[in-house]
Design a protein around this motif. Structure first.
Motif, PDB file in Angstrom:
ATOM      1  N   ALA A 196       0.849  -1.193   0.000  1.00  0.00           N
ATOM      2  CA  ALA A 196       0.000   0.000   0.000  1.00  0.00           C
ATOM      3  C   ALA A 196       0.887   1.247   0.000  1.00  0.00           C
ATOM      4  O   ALA A 196       2.097   1.178  -0.188  1.00  0.00           O
ATOM      5  CB  ALA A 196      -0.916  -0.025   1.221  1.00  0.00           C
ATOM      6  N   GLY A 197       0.267   2.390   0.228  1.00  0.00           N
ATOM      7  CA  GLY A 197       1.022   3.628   0.294  1.00  0.00           C
ATOM      8  C   GLY A 197       1.742   3.770   1.620  1.00  0.00           C
ATOM      9  O   GLY A 197       1.728   2.870   2.460  1.00  0.00           O
ATOM     10  N   TRP A 226       1.033  11.794   2.375  1.00  0.00           N
ATOM     11  CA  TRP A 226       0.718  10.387   2.168  1.00  0.00           C
ATOM     12  C   TRP A 226       0.959  10.047   0.702  1.00  0.00           C
ATOM     13  O   TRP A 226       0.430  10.704  -0.199  1.00  0.00           O
ATOM     14  CB  TRP A 226      -0.728  10.075   2.525  1.00  0.00           C
ATOM     15  CG  TRP A 226      -1.135   8.673   2.167  1.00  0.00           C
ATOM     16  CD1 TRP A 226      -1.789   8.256   1.037  1.00  0.00           C
ATOM     17  CD2 TRP A 226      -0.864   7.486   2.915  1.00  0.00           C
ATOM     18  NE1 TRP A 226      -1.947   6.901   1.038  1.00  0.00           N
ATOM     19  CE2 TRP A 226      -1.400   6.390   2.193  1.00  0.00           C
ATOM     20  CE3 TRP A 226      -0.239   7.235   4.142  1.00  0.00           C
ATOM     21  CZ2 TRP A 226      -1.314   5.084   2.638  1.00  0.00           C
ATOM     22  CZ3 TRP A 226      -0.158   5.931   4.590  1.00  0.00           C
ATOM     23  CH2 TRP A 226      -0.701   4.864   3.855  1.00  0.00           C
ATOM     24  N   HIS A 227       1.784   9.012   0.465  1.00  0.00           N
ATOM     25  CA  HIS A 227       2.035   8.532  -0.897  1.00  0.00           C
ATOM     26  C   HIS A 227       1.051   7.416  -1.218  1.00  0.00           C
ATOM     27  O   HIS A 227       1.101   6.338  -0.632  1.00  0.00           O
ATOM     28  CB  HIS A 227       3.466   7.999  -1.020  1.00  0.00           C
ATOM     29  CG  HIS A 227       4.496   9.058  -1.222  1.00  0.00           C
ATOM     30  ND1 HIS A 227       4.855   9.523  -2.466  1.00  0.00           N
ATOM     31  CD2 HIS A 227       5.241   9.755  -0.328  1.00  0.00           C
ATOM     32  CE1 HIS A 227       5.790  10.443  -2.339  1.00  0.00           C
ATOM     33  NE2 HIS A 227       6.034  10.607  -1.048  1.00  0.00           N
ATOM     34  N   GLU A 228       0.175   7.671  -2.153  1.00  0.00           N
ATOM     35  CA  GLU A 228      -0.763   6.664  -2.630  1.00  0.00           C
ATOM     36  C   GLU A 228      -0.219   6.079  -3.931  1.00  0.00           C
ATOM     37  O   GLU A 228      -0.029   6.790  -4.921  1.00  0.00           O
ATOM     38  CB  GLU A 228      -2.139   7.272  -2.877  1.00  0.00           C
ATOM     39  CG  GLU A 228      -3.202   6.286  -3.323  1.00  0.00           C
ATOM     40  CD  GLU A 228      -3.554   5.262  -2.253  1.00  0.00           C
ATOM     41  OE1 GLU A 228      -3.975   4.146  -2.636  1.00  0.00           O
ATOM     42  OE2 GLU A 228      -3.415   5.574  -1.050  1.00  0.00           O
ATOM     43  N   LYS A 229       0.034   4.773  -3.948  1.00  0.00           N
ATOM     44  CA  LYS A 229       0.631   4.157  -5.125  1.00  0.00           C
ATOM     45  C   LYS A 229      -0.365   4.095  -6.282  1.00  0.00           C
ATOM     46  O   LYS A 229      -1.498   3.644  -6.123  1.00  0.00           O
ATOM     47  CB  LYS A 229       1.134   2.758  -4.789  1.00  0.00           C
ATOM     48  CG  LYS A 229       2.380   2.751  -3.904  1.00  0.00           C
ATOM     49  CD  LYS A 229       2.959   1.358  -3.765  1.00  0.00           C
ATOM     50  CE  LYS A 229       4.273   1.395  -3.007  1.00  0.00           C
ATOM     51  NZ  LYS A 229       4.882   0.049  -2.879  1.00  0.00           N
ATOM     52  N   THR A 235       3.429   7.502  -7.673  1.00  0.00           N
ATOM     53  CA  THR A 235       2.563   7.788  -6.530  1.00  0.00           C
ATOM     54  C   THR A 235       1.919   9.159  -6.699  1.00  0.00           C
ATOM     55  O   THR A 235       2.408  10.017  -7.441  1.00  0.00           O
ATOM     56  CB  THR A 235       3.335   7.781  -5.195  1.00  0.00           C
ATOM     57  OG1 THR A 235       4.253   8.889  -5.161  1.00  0.00           O
ATOM     58  CG2 THR A 235       4.075   6.480  -4.969  1.00  0.00           C
ATOM     59  N   GLU A 237       0.746  12.207  -4.075  1.00  0.00           N
ATOM     60  CA  GLU A 237       0.999  12.584  -2.682  1.00  0.00           C
ATOM     61  C   GLU A 237       0.264  13.860  -2.290  1.00  0.00           C
ATOM     62  O   GLU A 237       0.687  14.967  -2.630  1.00  0.00           O
ATOM     63  CB  GLU A 237       2.501  12.794  -2.456  1.00  0.00           C
ATOM     64  CG  GLU A 237       2.840  13.193  -1.026  1.00  0.00           C
ATOM     65  CD  GLU A 237       4.157  13.915  -0.900  1.00  0.00           C
ATOM     66  OE1 GLU A 237       4.595  14.146   0.251  1.00  0.00           O
ATOM     67  OE2 GLU A 237       4.756  14.272  -1.939  1.00  0.00           O
TER      68      GLU A 237
END
Length: 309
Positions: A196-197, A226-229, A235, A237
């Motif tokens: 996940a991120g 927050w890094h969301e893949k 990502t 962010e």
């Protein structure tokens, strides 16, 4: 044999601490091969082993790197005027910097502390308040010292030379001390191998002294994101940050406190079997509100672009 991975990893980091980067890279490759062999067997890698493998690849890439090339661009417009008064959209702030840093080759003397040389060119919006950062260009040549292996603390001395003959550009020497706290390991802005991120944070502290101008600049900036893949090596962010800075030249003191929220798209590329991502590009949009400032803009919107090679 069982336990070989742990022994090879220990040899990797022991060699690094002793300043033998050639041996450290060789042991890192053997460690990665051992983990990959385990992954191809009956048992797959655990989450901890996955992180370990990535950290070894990151170390292998860092120890083999001699040049770090980077460029950053910021350009924005005022959305609301401060007390000094300007109409929205009439005032711009922009900044550009391109830098090349050289890391010396392997050797015990450079294990700790690490001394690097660099050159950078930078320019800004100037008194014209241009959206393009083409005014007051400067060339800077300097040395950086990173005395701690476990913390990101940097000391620098830099000679700054004007590239034009404008009235607001003069040669100067800058002495700087900076540190990034709470932003390493699992909270880093570098790619993380987790499915996940991941949360990213960092407190950046910076103190600069300009010798000829007899001016000091202090900055503190805390960031949380927050890094969301979005896929392999990509990502999105969302982030926020609080920043405070103060400048003092003996005759006048200027303070600036502001908050910003933004969204950045990150792209990594260039990984190999033994090297983690060596290259990165970042594109972002950020809104800033100044609680107190000497600038014209109280609220601003910025486009940001960064590349590391």
């Amino acid at each position: 044999a069982p336990g070989d991975e742990a022994l090879l990893q220990q040899l990797t980091y022991t060699s690094q601490q002793q300043g033998d980067s050639v041996a450290a890279r060789a042991y890192a490759r053997q460690s990665i091969d051992a983990l990959d062999a385990a992954d191809g067997g009956v048992l797959a890698l655990t989450a901890v082993e996955t992180d370990t493998r990535y950290n070894l690849r990151r170390l292998h890439e860092e120890l083999g790197r001699r040049w770090v090339l980077s460029a950053d661009l910021l350009s924005g417009s005022a959305l609301a005027a401060a007390a000094t008064g300007s109409n929205p959209g009439e005032r711009f702030r922009s900044y550009f910097q391109a830098e090349a840093e050289y890391r010396p080759g392997a050797g015990r003397w450079f294990a700790r502390p690490v001394l690097t040389g660099y050159a950078r060119v930078f320019a800004g919006s100037g008194e014209e308040e241009s959206a393009l950062p083409v005014y007051s260009p400067m060339l800077a040549l300097g040395l950086r010292l990173r005395p701690l292996a476990t913390h990101d603390v940097v000391f620098a001395v830099e000679q700054q030379l004007p590239l034009d003959h404008g009235p607001d550009t003069e040669a100067d020497v800058m002495l700087r001390a900076s540190a990034t706290l709470f932003g390493g390991g699992r909270y880093s802005n570098e790619w993380q191998p987790r499915p996940a991120g991941w949360l990213t944070q960092g407190l950046y502290l910076d103190a600069a002294w300009f010798v000829e101008a007899e001016r000091s600049v202090l900055t503190a900036d805390y960031r949380l994101g927050w890094h969301e893949k979005l896929g392999h090596g990509r990502t999105l962010e969302p982030y926020g940050h609080l920043q405070y800075s103060v400048s003092d030249d003996g005759a006048a003191r200027s303070e600036d406190s502001r908050a910003g929220v933004g969204l950045r798209w990150h792209l990594w590329w260039g990984e190999t079997l033994y090297d983690a991502w060596p290259h990165k590009a970042v594109l972002g949009l950020e809104y800033q509100h100044a609680f107190s400032t000497a600038l014209d803009a109280r609220d601003s919107l910025f486009l940001t672009l960064g590349v590391r090679w």
